[in-house]
Motif scaffolding. Sequence first.
Motif, PDB file in Angstrom:
ATOM      1  N   GLU A 131      66.885  92.309  74.303  1.00 61.64           N
ATOM      2  CA  GLU A 131      67.454  91.108  73.684  1.00 61.64           C
ATOM      3  C   GLU A 131      66.584  89.874  73.898  1.00 61.64           C
ATOM      4  O   GLU A 131      66.824  88.835  73.283  1.00 61.64           O
ATOM      5  CB  GLU A 131      68.851  90.848  74.256  1.00 61.64           C
ATOM      6  CG  GLU A 131      69.842  91.953  73.937  1.00 61.64           C
ATOM      7  CD  GLU A 131      71.130  91.799  74.703  1.00 61.64           C
ATOM      8  OE1 GLU A 131      71.861  90.830  74.434  1.00 61.64           O
ATOM      9  OE2 GLU A 131      71.391  92.645  75.585  1.00 61.64           O
ATOM     10  N   LEU A 132      65.591  89.973  74.760  1.00 59.28           N
ATOM     11  CA  LEU A 132      64.702  88.847  75.039  1.00 59.28           C
ATOM     12  C   LEU A 132      63.573  88.784  74.022  1.00 59.28           C
ATOM     13  O   LEU A 132      63.183  89.802  73.445  1.00 59.28           O
ATOM     14  CB  LEU A 132      64.090  88.978  76.439  1.00 59.28           C
ATOM     15  CG  LEU A 132      65.038  88.899  77.626  1.00 59.28           C
ATOM     16  CD1 LEU A 132      64.280  89.199  78.916  1.00 59.28           C
ATOM     17  CD2 LEU A 132      65.704  87.538  77.703  1.00 59.28           C
ATOM     18  N   GLU A 133      63.013  87.600  73.854  1.00 64.89           N
ATOM     19  CA  GLU A 133      61.797  87.442  73.058  1.00 64.89           C
ATOM     20  C   GLU A 133      60.623  87.949  73.894  1.00 64.89           C
ATOM     21  O   GLU A 133      60.664  87.940  75.129  1.00 64.89           O
ATOM     22  CB  GLU A 133      61.590  85.971  72.686  1.00 64.89           C
ATOM     23  CG  GLU A 133      62.689  85.398  71.807  1.00 64.89           C
ATOM     24  CD  GLU A 133      62.781  86.086  70.459  1.00 64.89           C
ATOM     25  OE1 GLU A 133      61.725  86.460  69.891  1.00 64.89           O
ATOM     26  OE2 GLU A 133      63.923  86.268  69.965  1.00 64.89           O
ATOM     27  N   GLU A 134      59.562  88.348  73.233  1.00 68.29           N
ATOM     28  CA  GLU A 134      58.400  88.891  73.929  1.00 68.29           C
ATOM     29  C   GLU A 134      57.835  87.898  74.958  1.00 68.29           C
ATOM     30  O   GLU A 134      57.449  88.297  76.058  1.00 68.29           O
ATOM     31  CB  GLU A 134      57.316  89.263  72.914  1.00 68.29           C
ATOM     32  CG  GLU A 134      56.163  90.026  73.513  1.00 68.29           C
ATOM     33  CD  GLU A 134      55.216  90.574  72.464  1.00 68.29           C
ATOM     34  OE1 GLU A 134      53.999  90.333  72.620  1.00 68.29           O
ATOM     35  OE2 GLU A 134      55.677  91.221  71.514  1.00 68.29           O
ATOM     36  N   ALA A 135      57.795  86.617  74.623  1.00 65.19           N
ATOM     37  CA  ALA A 135      57.280  85.613  75.567  1.00 65.19           C
ATOM     38  C   ALA A 135      58.167  85.510  76.806  1.00 65.19           C
ATOM     39  O   ALA A 135      57.668  85.295  77.921  1.00 65.19           O
ATOM     40  CB  ALA A 135      57.168  84.253  74.881  1.00 65.19           C
ATOM     41  N   GLU A 136      59.473  85.690  76.633  1.00 74.11           N
ATOM     42  CA  GLU A 136      60.390  85.655  77.781  1.00 74.11           C
ATOM     43  C   GLU A 136      60.143  86.849  78.705  1.00 74.11           C
ATOM     44  O   GLU A 136      60.159  86.712  79.935  1.00 74.11           O
ATOM     45  CB  GLU A 136      61.844  85.663  77.320  1.00 74.11           C
ATOM     46  CG  GLU A 136      62.281  84.406  76.606  1.00 74.11           C
ATOM     47  CD  GLU A 136      63.692  84.529  76.058  1.00 74.11           C
ATOM     48  OE1 GLU A 136      64.559  83.760  76.518  1.00 74.11           O
ATOM     49  OE2 GLU A 136      63.931  85.404  75.190  1.00 74.11           O
ATOM     50  N   GLN A 152      62.767  79.106  83.212  1.00 75.33           N
ATOM     51  CA  GLN A 152      63.120  80.369  82.556  1.00 75.33           C
ATOM     52  C   GLN A 152      63.666  81.446  83.475  1.00 75.33           C
ATOM     53  O   GLN A 152      64.438  82.296  83.033  1.00 75.33           O
ATOM     54  CB  GLN A 152      61.887  80.950  81.841  1.00 75.33           C
ATOM     55  CG  GLN A 152      61.401  80.121  80.684  1.00 75.33           C
ATOM     56  CD  GLN A 152      60.220  80.794  80.016  1.00 75.33           C
ATOM     57  OE1 GLN A 152      60.286  81.974  79.666  1.00 75.33           O
ATOM     58  NE2 GLN A 152      59.139  80.066  79.856  1.00 75.33           N
ATOM     59  N   THR A 154      66.341  86.316  84.567  1.00 74.96           N
ATOM     60  CA  THR A 154      66.235  85.242  83.584  1.00 74.96           C
ATOM     61  C   THR A 154      67.317  84.212  83.876  1.00 74.96           C
ATOM     62  O   THR A 154      68.399  84.552  84.357  1.00 74.96           O
ATOM     63  CB  THR A 154      66.442  85.778  82.157  1.00 74.96           C
ATOM     64  OG1 THR A 154      67.705  86.447  82.072  1.00 74.96           O
ATOM     65  CG2 THR A 154      65.325  86.732  81.750  1.00 74.96           C
ATOM     66  N   ARG A 181      68.623  82.443  81.473  1.00 76.30           N
ATOM     67  CA  ARG A 181      69.521  82.667  80.337  1.00 76.30           C
ATOM     68  C   ARG A 181      70.208  84.014  80.544  1.00 76.30           C
ATOM     69  O   ARG A 181      69.558  85.017  80.815  1.00 76.30           O
ATOM     70  CB  ARG A 181      68.699  82.666  79.045  1.00 76.30           C
ATOM     71  CG  ARG A 181      69.495  82.803  77.790  1.00 76.30           C
ATOM     72  CD  ARG A 181      68.662  82.421  76.570  1.00 76.30           C
ATOM     73  NE  ARG A 181      67.642  83.371  76.203  1.00 76.30           N
ATOM     74  CZ  ARG A 181      67.810  84.346  75.312  1.00 76.30           C
ATOM     75  NH1 ARG A 181      68.968  84.517  74.716  1.00 76.30           N
ATOM     76  NH2 ARG A 181      66.814  85.170  75.023  1.00 76.30           N
TER      77      ARG A 181
END
Length: 135
Positions: free
Chosen positions: A53-58, A25, A44, A46
Motif C-alpha cells: 500500500e506504500l509508494e515506492e519512495a516510502e 516518515q 512508517t 503513516r
Amino acid sequence: MIQDSVFTRIIRREIPAAIVYEDDQVIAFMDAGQVNPGHVLVATRRQVETLVELEEAEVAHLFAVAHRVARAVQAAFTPEGMTLLQTNRPAGWQTVPHVHVHVLPRHANDGADLVWPRQDPSLEVLRGYAQRIRL
C-alpha cells in the motif's frame, strides 16, 4: 475509520516507547518483546497495513532507515548475525496492522526460528510463476 494501531499511539506519545530514531516518515523504537537485546522496529508514521500500500519512495525510505538502524545495532551489540523481517497480514505473520520492519540481532541457538515447508517445484513450474509476475 481504521482503528489506531499501537504504533500510531506510540507516534502520538500516548504509549511510552524507547525511541531510537524518527523523522517525518518513519519512527524506530525498541521492540517491547525483545527477542535479543537491540531488537528494533522501524515503522512508517503513516498508518498503512501492508508494504504494497506504500509508494515506492516510502518503501525506499523505510528500508534506508532500517539499514541505518541495522548498522547501529551491529556496532552497539555486535551480534553474530542480523535478521531484517517485514511481514504482511496475519497469514504472512504480521501481528500489528501497521507497516514495520524488525531489525533483529541474532546469535547462534538464540531460539528465534523461521520455518516453512520447503517445496521443490520443477524449473518449468518456476518459469510459469515468473511469467505471471514478470515486471
